[in-house]
Design a protein around this motif. Structure first.
Motif, PDB file in Angstrom:
ATOM      1  N   ALA A 228      -0.691   3.385  -8.178  1.00  0.00           N
ATOM      2  CA  ALA A 228      -0.699   4.745  -8.735  1.00  0.00           C
ATOM      3  C   ALA A 228      -1.069   4.669 -10.208  1.00  0.00           C
ATOM      4  CB  ALA A 228       0.659   5.401  -8.559  1.00  0.00           C
ATOM      5  N   SER A 230      -0.619   7.399 -12.498  1.00  0.00           N
ATOM      6  CA  SER A 230       0.120   8.323 -13.374  1.00  0.00           C
ATOM      7  C   SER A 230       1.597   8.300 -13.012  1.00  0.00           C
ATOM      8  CB  SER A 230      -0.427   9.743 -13.240  1.00  0.00           C
ATOM      9  OG  SER A 230      -0.310  10.201 -11.908  1.00  0.00           O
ATOM     10  N   LYS A 232       5.450   9.519 -12.192  1.00  0.00           N
ATOM     11  CA  LYS A 232       6.066  10.653 -11.487  1.00  0.00           C
ATOM     12  C   LYS A 232       7.310  11.072 -12.267  1.00  0.00           C
ATOM     13  CE  LYS A 232       4.475   9.047  -6.960  1.00  0.00           C
ATOM     14  NZ  LYS A 232       4.892   8.581  -5.615  1.00  0.00           N
ATOM     15  N   ASN A 233       7.231  12.216 -12.904  1.00  0.00           N
ATOM     16  CA  ASN A 233       8.335  12.662 -13.753  1.00  0.00           C
ATOM     17  C   ASN A 233       9.580  13.067 -12.986  1.00  0.00           C
ATOM     18  OD1 ASN A 233       6.988  12.273 -16.218  1.00  0.00           O
ATOM     19  ND2 ASN A 233       5.901  14.222 -15.990  1.00  0.00           N
ATOM     20  N   ASP A 234       9.450  13.230 -11.670  1.00  0.00           N
ATOM     21  CA  ASP A 234      10.624  13.581 -10.874  1.00  0.00           C
ATOM     22  C   ASP A 234      11.329  12.350 -10.316  1.00  0.00           C
ATOM     23  OD1 ASP A 234       8.656  12.825  -9.143  1.00  0.00           O
ATOM     24  OD2 ASP A 234       8.967  14.462  -7.707  1.00  0.00           O
ATOM     25  N   ALA A 235      10.899  11.135 -10.753  1.00  0.00           N
ATOM     26  CA  ALA A 235      11.551   9.906 -10.294  1.00  0.00           C
ATOM     27  C   ALA A 235      12.995   9.866 -10.762  1.00  0.00           C
ATOM     28  CB  ALA A 235      10.798   8.682 -10.817  1.00  0.00           C
ATOM     29  N   SER A 239       9.487   5.471 -12.552  1.00  0.00           N
ATOM     30  CA  SER A 239       8.375   5.818 -11.675  1.00  0.00           C
ATOM     31  C   SER A 239       7.744   4.527 -11.150  1.00  0.00           C
ATOM     32  CB  SER A 239       7.338   6.629 -12.442  1.00  0.00           C
ATOM     33  OG  SER A 239       6.228   6.920 -11.628  1.00  0.00           O
ATOM     34  N   ASN A 241       4.974   2.492  -9.753  1.00  0.00           N
ATOM     35  CA  ASN A 241       3.515   2.594  -9.720  1.00  0.00           C
ATOM     36  C   ASN A 241       2.847   1.389  -9.066  1.00  0.00           C
ATOM     37  OD1 ASN A 241       4.060   4.842 -11.284  1.00  0.00           O
ATOM     38  ND2 ASN A 241       2.281   4.529 -12.613  1.00  0.00           N
TER      39      ASN A 241
END
Length: 637
Positions: A228, A230, A232-235, A239, A241
């Motif tokens: 990935a 970018s 993931k701010n909801d992690a 995040s 990746n």
């Protein structure tokens, strides 16, 4: 009932090394211990190993025979008669067992992307392969309430959610993987290699499991792939990746790692700061940390500074060799002539290829979004599969595996078919003739999914259609005169074409299971035995066809699924791809008039079904005698 080739190969290997520890076909472990010596035996209670609930049963599953076979499906294939590629729609444990004899030691590279055990996966467990035909018949529909998938009376797999709340969360996953990895190892060539994608949920367990199956000494690397690009701010915490790709060889002493083409970025590191006529160069450290007093000497820079290596280090070359390199202008002291000396390495002298690192960035090999976009491009803008691997990632793997032009590649968790796509694409790029075997369970698709609305019933159907469409795209892009095998033969897991001997329903009079030796019990046993013998008078199943029987027998005889097979009158001809081991199968009506045509073709062997002689022992004996006189092996199946 066929024991796995994996088991036989290991037992025969032990017999070759330690024939003296076998007695009446059994292993004398006490004698084996004496021969090995106590110093070579680990303490049972303290040895280093991976253990989990169900491990013993997982090994039993590995050794359990299979009663199924693979049936050709020409209607779903592309260029069935000529292609060397295979797509197997089946539960992969059964399929791997079926291929053991024909493909042992044939596969150069295996790539698999198994379930990651995220807590939301539904796994396929091989816990009902021993069911009888009558037990199958009691099941209704494609799946029952327990999630057991079957098709045409053949068990395909069991779907069970492996929740993290389960007390055997990791054990269930390991039980699923262990037998498959052992079977995969048997299929690898001695210089073969396996790549396994995984994430943090099971990376630690998988590494230890592979150490056990392949041997820790055959570990190559644990690659980190940036899947990935970018965050993931909801992690919940960090995040994630990246994924891992574990690499193991079958025999590391015979494996030769592949190298990657040099990139513009790599070449850009070379410049020519001193206008050396030999061209661009870069410099490397002259010191090493493996200290040697003979290599700890003083160097004087061009401006007169006297330098020695830092404490604990020494120069990597002798003083004499240093003076030679200095005289050849291969030592760089910095632009001002006062820096610590470094060795100049010229671009013109490096190889055209370079060693891969263990960190693969998405810019180099793609990411999940790229994989999804590739699939959408094939399906006219529709994304029918979650998180498919990009073909650039598989292309990198094929290069690292050092896969040559005619090698065979296996993927038994095929998913959307990325491996098949990548193999065809690479062949188009370099003119190769690499072949693949892909396996995918016909796992049902969510009723609400876009794929289901488009008419796909299972993942295997998506994969087959992706390969068909990718093949057409690749073929249309070829230059004049270029050709690539974009076809594939489809095979599906099927019940054997031949009846298997089933023990009588009632136990024998001498059995411990018999309640009593009463006359009624004995009579019932005799009736059951008589019925079973009558059933075996014709061993061919009602669903059998000549083609299906021919492929099943071919696999049992060690022929591969793409070996030439021709049907002429009542004779089926088999041979290996190189034309060797020409074999005749007699599966239909037979008269002695056919035999001269068979013998004139100079076959190595002739196999015949007993039923074609219709009880005529004289005809059978005469056939055997004429074959013997012609130096041809004859066997009745």
């Amino acid at each position: 009932q066929q024991p796995t080739a994996n088991y036989n190969i290991k037992i025969n290997g032990l017999k070759r090394v330690f024939p003296e520890v076998f007695c009446e076909g059994k292993i004398d472990f006490e004698k084996l211990k004496l021969i090995l010596g106590e110093d070579n035996l680990a303490d049972q209670g303290e040895r280093y190993h991976l253990n989990w609930a169900g491990k013993t049963n997982a090994y039993r599953t590995l050794q359990a025979p299979t009663f199924n076979t693979l049936a050709p499906c020409q209607a779903e294939s592309v260029d069935f008669a000529n292609t060397q590629n295979v797509f197997i729609e089946a539960e992969n444990l059964e399929a791997l067992k079926i291929l053991q004899k024909s493909y042992a030691g044939s596969v150069k590279m295996i790539y698999i992307d198994p379930p990651y055990n995220t807590g939301n996966d539904s796994f396929i467990y091989p816990d009902k392969f021993s069911e009888t035909k009558s037990e199958y018949a009691r099941r209704v529909g494609d799946t029952d309430d327990d999630g057991y998938l079957k098709r045409d009376g053949v068990f395909q797999g069991a779907f069970r959610k492996n929740s993290k709340d389960s007390g055997h969360y990791h054990s269930n996953w390991l039980n699923m993987m262990l037998p498959r990895l052992h079977l995969a190892k048997t299929l690898l060539r001695d210089d073969g290699v396996i790549f396994i994608s995984i994430d943090d949920n099971e990376q630690a367990q998988l590494k230890l499991l592979c150490d056990e199956v392949f041997g820790a000494e055959n570990f190559v690397a644990d690659v980190i792939w940036q899947r990935a690009f970018s965050p993931k701010n909801d992690a919940k915490y960090l995040s994630e990746n990246h994924d891992y790709i574990l690499i193991y060889t079958k025999n590391i002493s015979q494996f030769k790692i592949g190298r990657l083409p040099r990139t513009e970025e790599a070449n850009a590191r070379y410049t020519n700061k001193d206008n050396d006529p030999r061209g661009n160069w870069t410099s490397s450290d002259l010191t090493v940390k493996t200290y040697s007093e003979n290599y700890d000497y003083e160097i004087t820079t061009p401006v007169g500074n006297k330098l020695k290596p830092t404490a604990g280090r020494c120069w990597g070359i002798s003083k004499e060799r240093f003076e030679e390199l200095k005289a050849d202008n291969r030592i760089w002291f910095g632009e001002s002539g006062e820096r610590v000396p470094r060795l100049k390495r010229f671009l013109s002298e490096v190889q055209n290829e370079m060693v891969s690192t263990t960190l693969w960035f998405y810019q180099e090999v793609g990411h999940n979004q790229e994989g999804r976009q590739e699939l959408k491009d094939v399906f006219a803008g529709r994304g029918y599969f979650d998180s498919p691997k990009p073909t650039r990632l598989l292309n990198r793997i094929l290069k690292i595996a050092n896969v040559q032009t005619n090698d065979l590649i296996l993927d038994f968790f095929s998913g959307s078919g990325t491996t098949a796509h990548a193999v065809m694409q690479l062949n188009a790029e370099d003119g190769g003739n690499r072949k693949y075997i892909c396996m995918q369970l016909p796992e049902p698709i969510d009723e609400k999914s876009e794929a289901k609305k488009a008419g796909f019933d299972n993942i295997a159907e998506i994969a087959k259609e992706r390969i068909r469409r990718a093949g057409k795209q690749i073929s249309s892009s070829l230059k004049n005169g270029q050709s690539v095998d974009t076809g594939f033969k489809v095979f599906k897991l099927s019940q054997s074409n031949f009846k298997q001997w089933q023990s009588p329903v009632s136990a024998s009079p001498s059995s411990d299971n018999l309640v009593s030796d009463s006359p009624n019990a004995k009579k019932q046993f005799e009736l059951d035995l008589t019925a079973q013998l009558a059933e075996q008078q014709d061993i061919i199943q009602t669903h059998a066809t000549t083609q299906n029987m021919a492929y099943e027998i071919a696999l049992r005889l060690g022929f591969q699924l793409t070996d030439p097979m021709t049907f002429a009158d009542n004779i089926v001809w088999l041979s290996h791809a190189d034309g060797s081991r020409k074999t005749a199968l007699l599966l239909q009506e037979y008269t002695l008039d056919i035999l001269p045509d068979i013998l004139s073709a100079n076959p190595t062997k002739v196999f015949a079904l007993d039923i074609i002689f219709h009880g005529d022992d004289a005809l059978k004996a005469n056939t055997a005698l004429q074959c013997k006189d012609s130096g041809v092996s004859f066997e009745v199946l």
